[in-house]
Scaffold this motif. Structure first.
Motif, mmCIF file in Angstrom:
data_model
loop_
_atom_site.group_PDB
_atom_site.id
_atom_site.type_symbol
_atom_site.label_atom_id
_atom_site.label_comp_id
_atom_site.label_asym_id
_atom_site.label_seq_id
_atom_site.Cartn_x
_atom_site.Cartn_y
_atom_site.Cartn_z
ATOM 1 N N ASN A 24 -8.287 -0.711 120.037
ATOM 2 C CA ASN A 24 -7.580 -0.806 118.871
ATOM 3 C C ASN A 24 -5.955 -1.298 119.446
ATOM 4 O O ASN A 24 -5.309 -1.693 118.613
ATOM 5 C CB ASN A 24 -7.281 0.255 118.217
ATOM 6 C CG ASN A 24 -8.044 0.458 116.718
ATOM 7 O OD1 ASN A 24 -8.548 -0.722 116.347
ATOM 8 N ND2 ASN A 24 -7.477 1.361 115.856
ATOM 9 N N PRO A 28 -5.442 -8.041 117.413
ATOM 10 C CA PRO A 28 -6.358 -8.508 116.675
ATOM 11 C C PRO A 28 -6.946 -9.784 116.947
ATOM 12 O O PRO A 28 -6.178 -10.740 116.991
ATOM 13 C CB PRO A 28 -6.146 -8.073 115.144
ATOM 14 C CG PRO A 28 -4.645 -7.608 114.995
ATOM 15 C CD PRO A 28 -4.154 -7.543 116.511
ATOM 16 N N THR A 29 -8.161 -10.171 117.014
ATOM 17 C CA THR A 29 -8.837 -11.486 117.158
ATOM 18 C C THR A 29 -8.834 -12.067 115.938
ATOM 19 O O THR A 29 -9.434 -13.172 115.763
ATOM 20 C CB THR A 29 -10.294 -11.251 117.868
ATOM 21 O OG1 THR A 29 -10.955 -10.485 117.443
ATOM 22 C CG2 THR A 29 -9.761 -10.720 119.361
ATOM 23 N N SER A 31 -7.822 -11.235 111.714
ATOM 24 C CA SER A 31 -7.029 -10.579 110.550
ATOM 25 C C SER A 31 -7.139 -11.243 109.209
ATOM 26 O O SER A 31 -6.533 -12.428 109.054
ATOM 27 C CB SER A 31 -5.613 -10.489 110.884
ATOM 28 O OG SER A 31 -4.803 -9.773 110.178
ATOM 29 N N ARG A 66 -13.012 2.650 108.992
ATOM 30 C CA ARG A 66 -13.162 2.199 110.393
ATOM 31 C C ARG A 66 -14.756 1.829 110.652
ATOM 32 O O ARG A 66 -15.569 2.783 110.664
ATOM 33 C CB ARG A 66 -12.583 2.809 111.499
ATOM 34 C CG ARG A 66 -12.710 2.452 112.942
ATOM 35 C CD ARG A 66 -11.890 3.291 113.782
ATOM 36 N NE ARG A 66 -10.580 2.622 113.625
ATOM 37 C CZ ARG A 66 -9.470 3.566 114.194
ATOM 38 N NH1 ARG A 66 -9.754 4.584 114.825
ATOM 39 N NH2 ARG A 66 -8.405 3.085 114.043
ATOM 40 N N ASP A 82 -10.875 -2.393 111.203
ATOM 41 C CA ASP A 82 -9.993 -1.580 110.365
ATOM 42 C C ASP A 82 -10.112 -2.236 109.260
ATOM 43 O O ASP A 82 -9.438 -3.155 108.999
ATOM 44 C CB ASP A 82 -8.691 -1.081 111.213
ATOM 45 C CG ASP A 82 -8.589 -0.442 112.182
ATOM 46 O OD1 ASP A 82 -9.433 0.532 111.936
ATOM 47 O OD2 ASP A 82 -7.980 -0.595 113.199
ATOM 48 N N SER A 91 -8.082 -5.582 103.502
ATOM 49 C CA SER A 91 -7.693 -6.545 104.516
ATOM 50 C C SER A 91 -8.527 -5.876 105.669
ATOM 51 O O SER A 91 -8.672 -4.764 105.980
ATOM 52 C CB SER A 91 -6.014 -6.147 104.524
ATOM 53 O OG SER A 91 -5.937 -4.838 104.944
ATOM 54 N N ILE A 92 -8.867 -6.817 106.544
ATOM 55 C CA ILE A 92 -9.459 -6.729 107.631
ATOM 56 C C ILE A 92 -8.791 -6.947 109.092
ATOM 57 O O ILE A 92 -8.562 -8.084 109.074
ATOM 58 C CB ILE A 92 -11.161 -7.394 107.713
ATOM 59 C CG1 ILE A 92 -11.695 -7.009 106.140
ATOM 60 C CG2 ILE A 92 -12.023 -7.114 108.610
ATOM 61 C CD1 ILE A 92 -11.849 -7.958 105.331
ATOM 62 N N LYS A 93 -8.997 -5.794 109.940
ATOM 63 C CA LYS A 93 -8.453 -6.405 111.337
ATOM 64 C C LYS A 93 -9.572 -6.125 111.984
ATOM 65 O O LYS A 93 -10.182 -4.962 112.310
ATOM 66 C CB LYS A 93 -7.485 -5.732 111.636
ATOM 67 C CG LYS A 93 -6.145 -6.125 110.678
ATOM 68 C CD LYS A 93 -4.988 -5.366 111.391
ATOM 69 C CE LYS A 93 -3.555 -5.843 110.638
ATOM 70 N NZ LYS A 93 -2.566 -5.190 110.601
ATOM 71 N N HIS A 95 -10.637 -6.004 116.189
ATOM 72 C CA HIS A 95 -10.241 -5.695 117.645
ATOM 73 C C HIS A 95 -11.488 -6.049 118.641
ATOM 74 O O HIS A 95 -12.252 -5.031 118.202
ATOM 75 C CB HIS A 95 -9.480 -4.580 117.885
ATOM 76 C CG HIS A 95 -8.491 -4.214 117.050
ATOM 77 N ND1 HIS A 95 -6.958 -4.768 117.398
ATOM 78 C CD2 HIS A 95 -8.260 -3.758 115.608
ATOM 79 C CE1 HIS A 95 -6.188 -4.318 116.508
ATOM 80 N NE2 HIS A 95 -6.866 -3.915 115.300
#
Length: 118
Positions: A24, A28-29, A31, A66, A82, A91-93, A95
């Motif tokens: 984390n 982020p790869t 977003s 998560r 996340d 919203s999506i991140k 990692h």
């Protein structure tokens, strides 16, 4: 074919074990924003990754969930999503553990992209 035999063990040796908090901390790869609610998006990920990664670990968070994705060939986490609730979706991140290794499996990224809409 010979390069794959040489590069795969090298890539696996370089990666080592990582914890969720270490993953984390990386940038982020991916977003993105989705029209799906956090649990709906997490359920989609579970369906898409069931064959390649098995059951995902879904943890409730303050404003969403998560999702922890297991490694493909060993124990420990490979990726962390996340997913936070927004007024019109989430919203999506994403990692990833070995985000800087170009020959990593892309099933997690593909599932993340496919679950954004639809």
């Amino acid at each position: 074919m010979k390069w794959g035999v040489v590069l795969l063990p090298l890539a696996l040796a370089m990666t080592g074990c990582a914890t969720v908090s270490e993953i984390n901390e990386s940038l982020p790869t991916m977003s993105v924003i989705s029209g799906k609610k956090p649990l709906e998006y997490a359920h989609c990920l579970s369906e898409k990754l069931a064959d390649s990664r098995g059951a995902l670990q879904i943890e409730p968070q303050k404003d969403g969930v998560r999702v922890i994705v297991a490694q493909k060939y060993s124990s420990g986490p490979a990726a962390v999503f996340d997913i936070e609730n927004r007024a019109s979706g989430s919203s999506i991140k994403l990692h990833e553990r070995i985000s800087n290794v170009p020959i990593r499996p892309h099933d997690v990224r593909n599932a993340a992209t496919e679950c954004i809409s639809g």
